[in-house]
Design an enzyme around this catalytic site. Structure first.
Site, mmCIF file in Angstrom:
data_model
loop_
_atom_site.group_PDB
_atom_site.id
_atom_site.type_symbol
_atom_site.label_atom_id
_atom_site.label_comp_id
_atom_site.label_asym_id
_atom_site.label_seq_id
_atom_site.Cartn_x
_atom_site.Cartn_y
_atom_site.Cartn_z
ATOM 1 N N THR A 132 32.331 22.990 -56.280
ATOM 2 C CA THR A 132 33.885 22.310 -56.062
ATOM 3 C C THR A 132 34.305 21.507 -57.552
ATOM 4 O OG1 THR A 132 34.270 20.143 -55.072
ATOM 5 C CG2 THR A 132 32.074 20.212 -55.583
ATOM 6 N N ASP A 133 35.576 21.338 -57.208
ATOM 7 C CA ASP A 133 36.441 20.612 -58.395
ATOM 8 C C ASP A 133 35.857 19.166 -58.545
ATOM 9 O OD1 ASP A 133 37.665 19.501 -56.305
ATOM 10 O OD2 ASP A 133 39.741 20.299 -56.730
ATOM 11 N N GLU A 134 35.050 18.822 -57.355
ATOM 12 C CA GLU A 134 34.567 17.238 -57.602
ATOM 13 C C GLU A 134 33.704 16.977 -58.384
ATOM 14 O OE1 GLU A 134 34.540 15.247 -53.749
ATOM 15 O OE2 GLU A 134 35.618 16.792 -52.898
ATOM 16 N N TYR A 158 27.873 12.829 -53.493
ATOM 17 C CA TYR A 158 28.075 14.353 -53.102
ATOM 18 C C TYR A 158 28.379 15.132 -54.438
ATOM 19 C CZ TYR A 158 30.854 18.239 -52.108
ATOM 20 O OH TYR A 158 31.654 19.822 -52.239
ATOM 21 N N LYS A 162 26.333 17.921 -56.335
ATOM 22 C CA LYS A 162 27.033 19.363 -56.427
ATOM 23 C C LYS A 162 26.961 19.738 -58.127
ATOM 24 C CE LYS A 162 28.532 22.322 -54.272
ATOM 25 N NZ LYS A 162 27.867 23.373 -53.354
HETATM 26 P P1 NAD Z 1 30.209 22.662 -44.483
HETATM 27 O O1 NAD Z 1 29.384 21.187 -44.450
HETATM 28 O O2 NAD Z 1 31.271 23.033 -43.418
HETATM 29 O O3 NAD Z 1 29.035 23.700 -44.101
HETATM 30 C C1 NAD Z 1 27.755 23.697 -44.723
HETATM 31 C C2 NAD Z 1 26.814 24.543 -44.140
HETATM 32 O O4 NAD Z 1 25.606 24.647 -44.800
HETATM 33 C C3 NAD Z 1 26.572 24.201 -42.794
HETATM 34 O O5 NAD Z 1 26.533 25.410 -41.928
HETATM 35 C C4 NAD Z 1 25.099 23.710 -42.742
HETATM 36 O O6 NAD Z 1 24.516 23.910 -41.461
HETATM 37 C C5 NAD Z 1 24.604 24.406 -43.831
HETATM 38 N N1 NAD Z 1 23.356 23.812 -44.601
HETATM 39 C C6 NAD Z 1 23.237 22.656 -44.894
HETATM 40 N N2 NAD Z 1 22.170 22.454 -45.441
HETATM 41 C C7 NAD Z 1 21.546 23.509 -45.568
HETATM 42 C C8 NAD Z 1 20.096 23.956 -45.944
HETATM 43 N N3 NAD Z 1 19.444 23.117 -46.567
HETATM 44 N N4 NAD Z 1 19.911 25.415 -45.797
HETATM 45 C C9 NAD Z 1 20.571 26.291 -45.042
HETATM 46 N N5 NAD Z 1 22.093 25.869 -44.601
HETATM 47 C C10 NAD Z 1 22.223 24.380 -44.858
HETATM 48 O O7 NAD Z 1 30.640 22.852 -45.843
HETATM 49 P P2 NAD Z 1 31.857 24.020 -46.362
HETATM 50 O O8 NAD Z 1 32.923 22.859 -46.359
HETATM 51 O O9 NAD Z 1 32.012 25.168 -45.622
HETATM 52 O O10 NAD Z 1 31.240 23.989 -47.856
HETATM 53 C C11 NAD Z 1 30.909 25.342 -48.260
HETATM 54 C C12 NAD Z 1 30.331 25.143 -49.840
HETATM 55 O O11 NAD Z 1 31.584 25.014 -50.321
HETATM 56 C C13 NAD Z 1 29.575 23.859 -50.165
HETATM 57 O O12 NAD Z 1 28.732 24.114 -51.277
HETATM 58 C C14 NAD Z 1 30.964 22.784 -50.852
HETATM 59 O O13 NAD Z 1 30.159 22.187 -51.700
HETATM 60 C C15 NAD Z 1 31.492 23.930 -51.259
HETATM 61 N N6 NAD Z 1 33.063 23.686 -51.455
HETATM 62 C C16 NAD Z 1 33.523 22.917 -50.298
HETATM 63 C C17 NAD Z 1 35.058 22.647 -50.401
HETATM 64 C C18 NAD Z 1 35.738 22.088 -49.289
HETATM 65 O O14 NAD Z 1 37.005 21.634 -49.286
HETATM 66 N N7 NAD Z 1 35.172 22.210 -48.179
HETATM 67 C C19 NAD Z 1 35.726 22.691 -51.503
HETATM 68 C C20 NAD Z 1 35.085 23.285 -52.900
HETATM 69 C C21 NAD Z 1 33.706 23.626 -52.558
HETATM 70 P P1 TYD Z 2 37.954 14.738 -47.539
HETATM 71 O O1 TYD Z 2 38.619 15.725 -46.401
HETATM 72 O O2 TYD Z 2 36.916 14.125 -47.031
HETATM 73 O O3 TYD Z 2 37.693 15.502 -48.826
HETATM 74 P P2 TYD Z 2 37.097 15.002 -50.371
HETATM 75 O O4 TYD Z 2 36.895 13.663 -49.968
HETATM 76 O O5 TYD Z 2 36.103 16.017 -50.567
HETATM 77 O O6 TYD Z 2 38.385 15.501 -51.078
HETATM 78 O O7 TYD Z 2 38.948 13.720 -47.758
HETATM 79 C C1 TYD Z 2 40.315 14.271 -48.548
HETATM 80 C C2 TYD Z 2 40.986 13.121 -48.969
HETATM 81 O O8 TYD Z 2 41.572 12.289 -47.797
HETATM 82 C C3 TYD Z 2 40.390 12.012 -49.690
HETATM 83 O O9 TYD Z 2 40.961 11.512 -50.513
HETATM 84 C C4 TYD Z 2 39.936 10.929 -48.774
HETATM 85 C C5 TYD Z 2 40.944 11.081 -47.758
HETATM 86 N N1 TYD Z 2 40.572 10.755 -46.269
HETATM 87 C C6 TYD Z 2 41.394 9.707 -45.623
HETATM 88 O O10 TYD Z 2 42.436 8.964 -46.229
HETATM 89 N N2 TYD Z 2 41.281 9.609 -44.412
HETATM 90 C C7 TYD Z 2 40.138 9.883 -43.520
HETATM 91 O O11 TYD Z 2 39.830 9.802 -42.488
HETATM 92 C C8 TYD Z 2 39.554 11.089 -44.340
HETATM 93 C C9 TYD Z 2 38.397 11.777 -43.772
HETATM 94 C C10 TYD Z 2 39.749 11.306 -45.458
#
Ligand code: NAD
Ligand code: TYD
Length: 356
Positions: A132-134, A158, A162
């Site tokens: 992630t960019d975070e 988080y 990561k």
């Molecule tokens: P998500 O929470 O929707 O899905 C995570 C999945 O991993 C779930 O299906 C969960 O059951 C599985 N999981 C959790 N712990 C596990 C373990 N110990 N063993 C096997 N499976 C396990 O997350 P997402 O949004 O799909 O993100 C996927 C990846 O992309 C993550 O690594 C996250 O850090 C990264 N990412 C997400 C975003 C975003 O905006 N959602 C952006 C950049 C990077």
């Molecule tokens: P989120 O979807 O949780 O992603 P991340 O924190 O990983 O960027 O949140 C996106 C942005 O939206 C973040 O700045 C927090 C804000 N946010 C709200 O303002 N209200 C909400 O209920 C949630 C879930 C997030």
């Protein structure tokens, strides 16, 4: 054959669906099915021999070693993680266990498998770690977007977990020569997104007549990318990425949260107007800010474009419209997530075919 971890989550699920829509190369999908894992997302693959689902933990070395030996994948794509910042604030332990310890164990198990391969397979093997960019921390309003050389300054449990996993992946390449690739992507949105994250939460709450909780002043900025563009970036990096490199992935689309929420309200006003004729924007409520809330993320995605020719296909305007339309067209998926009944999907629909 490739092994995908976390393929029942939001991005992993989209990736599995996209992959099998474009190729016949089978996938072994290892997912623990935490609250965020939803096999209903993959319901369309039931009976499809190209998708083998296994419920299990990336930290279970015996299980992962067995899967690698049995299926002999040419690549592992690691999506598995705890991914929600707010949950990491309330309960960081699972984040350390999966994102740090789990990634470490996965790296070790994959390394032993990789060492056992013949020269040709060994040279072709890849482990792609999805991050992630975070990990880069928060940007000042006028600062340049994150490049791959930006210092790591994670601020939440988080992002710290990561960041730790990224460092382990890097070290396993430098120390052991493991052929790794890392992608650091900005916020994703799109179909099958669990409604605890901003965009799906706002859509689902709006339709349910509930408040739309905007943290603080709502001026925090995120750089949103349509999930299928993230999937295509991962395929591109897997295919052409240089070993040991990291690639930032983003949509060149910085938006303050409050603008996102207002846009969702406008789209819903158009596509599913409220019965009382008022705008969904009347449901917006400002609530207490998240502790340690990062103000701004922005990705400089020029490296992946320059080196690998990847660019997002979707604009935010088209992507957000598709996303709102998807949620309107899939009330059952939403209802099952909200009632928790999606968690029964494994026993109801997969039964004994799911190895546990
Ligand atoms: P998500 O929470 O929707 O899905 C995570 C999945 O991993 C779930 O299906 C969960 O059951 C599985 N999981 C959790 N712990 C596990 C373990 N110990 N063993 C096997 N499976 C396990 O997350 P997402 O949004 O799909 O993100 C996927 C990846 O992309 C993550 O690594 C996250 O850090 C990264 N990412 C997400 C975003 C975003 O905006 N959602 C952006 C950049 C990077
Ligand atoms: P989120 O979807 O949780 O992603 P991340 O924190 O990983 O960027 O949140 C996106 C942005 O939206 C973040 O700045 C927090 C804000 N946010 C709200 O303002 N209200 C909400 O209920 C949630 C879930 C997030």
């Amino acid at each position: 054959m490739i092994l995908v971890t976390g393929g029942a989550g939001f991005i992993g699920g989209n990736f599995v669906l996209d992959w099998l829509a474009q190729s016949n190369e089978p996938i072994v999908n290892l997912d623990k099915l935490t609250y965020a894992g939803n096999l209903e997302t993959l319901a369309g693959l039931q009976g499809d021999a190209r998708h083998i689902f296994v419920q299990g933990d990336i930290g279970d070395k015996t299980l992962v070693a067995e899967l690698l030996q049995t299926h002999r994948p040419r690549a592992v794509v690691n999506f598995a993680a705890e991914s929600h910042v707010d949950r990491s604030i309330h309960g960081p332990e699972d984040f350390i266990l999966t994102n740090v310890v789990g990634t470490f164990r996965l790296l070790e198990t994959v390394r032993h498998y990789w060492l056992s391969l013949g020269d040709e397979d060994k040279a072709a093997f890849r482990l792609l770690h999805v991050s992630t960019d975070e990990v880069y921390g928060s940007l000042a309003p006028d600062a340049a977007a994150f490049t791959e050389d930006h210092v790591y300054e994670p601020n939440s449990p988080y992002s710290a977990s990561k960041a730790a996993s990224d460092h382990l992946v890097r070290a396993w390449h430098h120390t052991y020569g493991l052929p790794v690739l890392t992608t650091n992507c900005s916020n994703n949105y799109g179909p099958y997104h669990f409604p605890e994250k901003l965009i799906p939460l706002m859509i689902v709450n709006a339709l349910a007549g509930k408040p739309l909780p905007v943290y603080g002043d709502g001026m925090q900025i995120r750089d949103w990318l349509y999930v299928q563009d993230h999937c295509s970036a991962i395929r591109t990096v897997l295919d052409k990425g240089r070993l040991g490199e990291t690639y930032n992935v983003g949509g060149w689309n910085e938006q303050p949260n409050i603008e996102i929420v207002r846009l969702i309200c406008r789209l819903l006003d158009e596509l599913r107007p409220r019965a009382d004729g008022l705008s969904y924007a009347t449901q917006i409520t400002h609530v207490t800010d998240r502790p340690g809330h990062d103000r701004r993320y922005a990705i400089d995605a020029r490296k992946i474009e320059r080196e690998l020719g990847w660019k997002p296909a979707e604009t935010f305007e088209t992507g957000i419209r598709k996303t709102v339309a998807w949620y309107l067209a899939h009330p059952d998926w939403v209802a099952n997530v909200q009632s928790g009944s999606y968690r029964d999907w494994v026993s109801h629909h997969y039964g004994a075919s799911v190895a546990a």
